[in-house]
Design a protein around this motif. Structure first.
Motif, PDB file in Angstrom:
ATOM      1  N   UNK A  48       0.812  -1.210  -0.042  1.00 51.35           N
ATOM      2  CA  UNK A  48       0.053   0.153  -0.032  1.00 51.35           C
ATOM      3  C   UNK A  48       0.897   1.162   0.035  1.00 51.35           C
ATOM      4  N   UNK A  49       1.980   1.079   0.491  1.00 53.11           N
ATOM      5  CA  UNK A  49       2.772   2.329   0.415  1.00 53.11           C
ATOM      6  C   UNK A  49       3.081   2.870  -0.875  1.00 53.11           C
ATOM      7  N   UNK A  50       3.161   1.747  -1.588  1.00 51.10           N
ATOM      8  CA  UNK A  50       3.432   2.124  -3.266  1.00 51.10           C
ATOM      9  C   UNK A  50       2.284   2.762  -3.905  1.00 51.10           C
ATOM     10  N   UNK A  51       1.060   1.935  -3.621  1.00 49.13           N
ATOM     11  CA  UNK A  51      -0.129   2.541  -4.255  1.00 49.13           C
ATOM     12  C   UNK A  51      -0.667   3.645  -3.733  1.00 49.13           C
ATOM     13  N   UNK A  52      -0.302   3.995  -2.579  1.00 43.29           N
ATOM     14  CA  UNK A  52      -0.786   5.447  -1.798  1.00 43.29           C
ATOM     15  C   UNK A  52       0.034   6.445  -2.435  1.00 43.29           C
ATOM     16  N   UNK A  53       1.162   6.154  -2.647  1.00 46.25           N
ATOM     17  CA  UNK A  53       2.223   7.357  -3.426  1.00 46.25           C
ATOM     18  C   UNK A  53       1.495   7.530  -4.695  1.00 46.25           C
ATOM     19  N   UNK A  54       1.089   6.582  -5.378  1.00 48.15           N
ATOM     20  CA  UNK A  54       0.540   6.789  -6.627  1.00 48.15           C
ATOM     21  C   UNK A  54      -0.715   7.626  -6.619  1.00 48.15           C
ATOM     22  N   UNK A  55      -1.467   7.289  -5.580  1.00 49.55           N
ATOM     23  CA  UNK A  55      -2.874   8.198  -5.348  1.00 49.55           C
ATOM     24  C   UNK A  55      -2.686   9.354  -4.970  1.00 49.55           C
ATOM     25  N   UNK A  56      -1.581   9.563  -4.140  1.00 50.73           N
ATOM     26  CA  UNK A  56      -1.190  10.950  -3.747  1.00 50.73           C
ATOM     27  C   UNK A  56      -0.657  11.973  -4.778  1.00 50.73           C
ATOM     28  N   UNK A  57       0.088  11.258  -5.936  1.00 43.90           N
ATOM     29  CA  UNK A  57       0.583  11.639  -7.000  1.00 43.90           C
ATOM     30  C   UNK A  57      -0.866  12.202  -8.094  1.00 43.90           C
ATOM     31  N   UNK A  58      -1.714  11.441  -8.040  1.00 41.91           N
ATOM     32  CA  UNK A  58      -3.062  11.573  -8.953  1.00 41.91           C
ATOM     33  C   UNK A  58      -3.781  12.634  -8.305  1.00 41.91           C
ATOM     34  N   UNK A  59      -3.753  12.649  -6.943  1.00 41.08           N
ATOM     35  CA  UNK A  59      -4.676  13.888  -6.374  1.00 41.08           C
ATOM     36  C   UNK A  59      -3.760  15.228  -6.158  1.00 41.08           C
ATOM     37  N   UNK A  60      -2.498  15.205  -6.569  1.00 42.41           N
ATOM     38  CA  UNK A  60      -1.635  16.440  -6.447  1.00 42.41           C
ATOM     39  C   UNK A  60      -2.373  17.560  -7.350  1.00 42.41           C
TER      40      UNK A  60
END
Length: 301
Positions: A289-301
């Motif tokens: 989840x640390x990898x996927x959360x990083x991806x979601x954080x980038x999408x939401x930025x």
């Protein structure tokens, strides 16, 4: 940046502690009890009395309910038509439907979005995830478990749980315009600071990965739902249908993207709902989840 780096650091620290032979076997339980009985009530008193309660806050709370409801609908339907065993169906409903919005979720939200976001995360956890794991998760476990269904006093369990008691107290203080006493400010600050190291160390101590079981397709079905599908649903639903934006949208999606909840997996295990799969969903899900959360954080930025 330091806060973000502390997340994998403390998780790794917990994993490494598993190799210490003289470590008390009940250390994870001790740490979890500290988090449940001390830290979560303290966070409620620190943040919730000063939250500006608005109707918009109902949507972030609803994200946890949507996640569990869709999990029950999806895996319940698939289990029926694909002839899955009841134990497999129940395991996936519970573990994929519940997010680790407190022990992992709150430290991550604080690290990437700051103190203001913690207030929203707490509402999602206490108004959503906690009530679900204390009620509907137990109901699902009873329905899909083998043998005689167990009757639980769900209402009593909810009303006597310390984080929920302090959640109600803090919300009542908010509605009554009562602030947390000043003399409690410093102790609450120190307790709040212990959340990240204690929670992630505890998680690391409990992460167990069976490498031979990694190929299990049901593992990836559950994690695919939890880490990718439901955050996407929440993002599209909240952003385009309900026009939610800013911190409310970001925290809702990030919390929805958290790995399966440890407590949810414990409920599945205690009802003999595919115990190995339930443990694996948490053990693989949290690091991944640390990898996927990083991806979601980038999408939401």
């Amino acid at each position: 940046m330091l806060q973000i780096l502390s997340i994998p650091a403390f998780l790794l620290f917990g994993i490494l502690l598993q190799n210490i032979q003289n470590l008390p076997s009940n250390l994870p339980k001790i740490l979890n009890n500290y988090l449940i009985y001390i830290v979560l009530p303290a966070l409620a008193l620190k943040y919730l009395p000063i939250v500006d309660l608005q109707m918009e806050l109902a949507l972030p709370i609803a994200s946890a309910w949507i996640s569990f409801g869709l999990s029950w609908l999806l895996f319940g339907t698939l289990g029926k038509y694909l002839n899955w065993t009841n134990s497999l169906t129940g395991c996936l409903i519970i573990t994929a439907g519940l997010a680790n919005t407190s022990f992992v979720g709150i430290p991550i939200v604080r690290a990437i979005y700051g103190e203001e976001a913690v207030k929203i995360a707490l509402l999602i956890d206490q108004g959503g995830s906690f009530i679900l794991v204390s009620s509907f998760a137990v109901i699902v476990a009873s329905i899909y478990s083998v043998g005689k269904k167990r009757k639980r006093d769900i209402t009593k369990k909810i009303l006597t749980f310390p984080p929920f008691i302090f959640f109600i107290l803090a919300i009542t203080m908010n509605l009554s315009n009562i602030k947390t006493p000043e003399f409690l400010a410093l102790p609450l600050d120190w307790i709040a600071l212990s959340l990240t190291p204690v929670a992630l160390t505890s998680v690391g101590l409990q992460v167990k990965i069976n490498w031979q079981a990694i190929r299990n397709p049901f593992l990836w079905a559950g994690l695919g739902y939890k880490l990718l599908f439901i955050p996407l649903v929440i993002l599209l639903l909240f952003k385009y249908l309900f026009q939610l934006e800013g911190l409310l949208l970001q925290v809702s999606v990030i919390e929805a993207a958290m790995a399966p909840m440890i407590t949810g997996s414990i409920i599945a295990i205690s009802h003999d709902l595919e115990p190995k799969l339930a443990s694996l969903l948490v053990g693989v899900g949290i690091p991944l989840s640390f990898l996927t959360i990083a991806a979601w954080y980038w999408i939401l930025a």
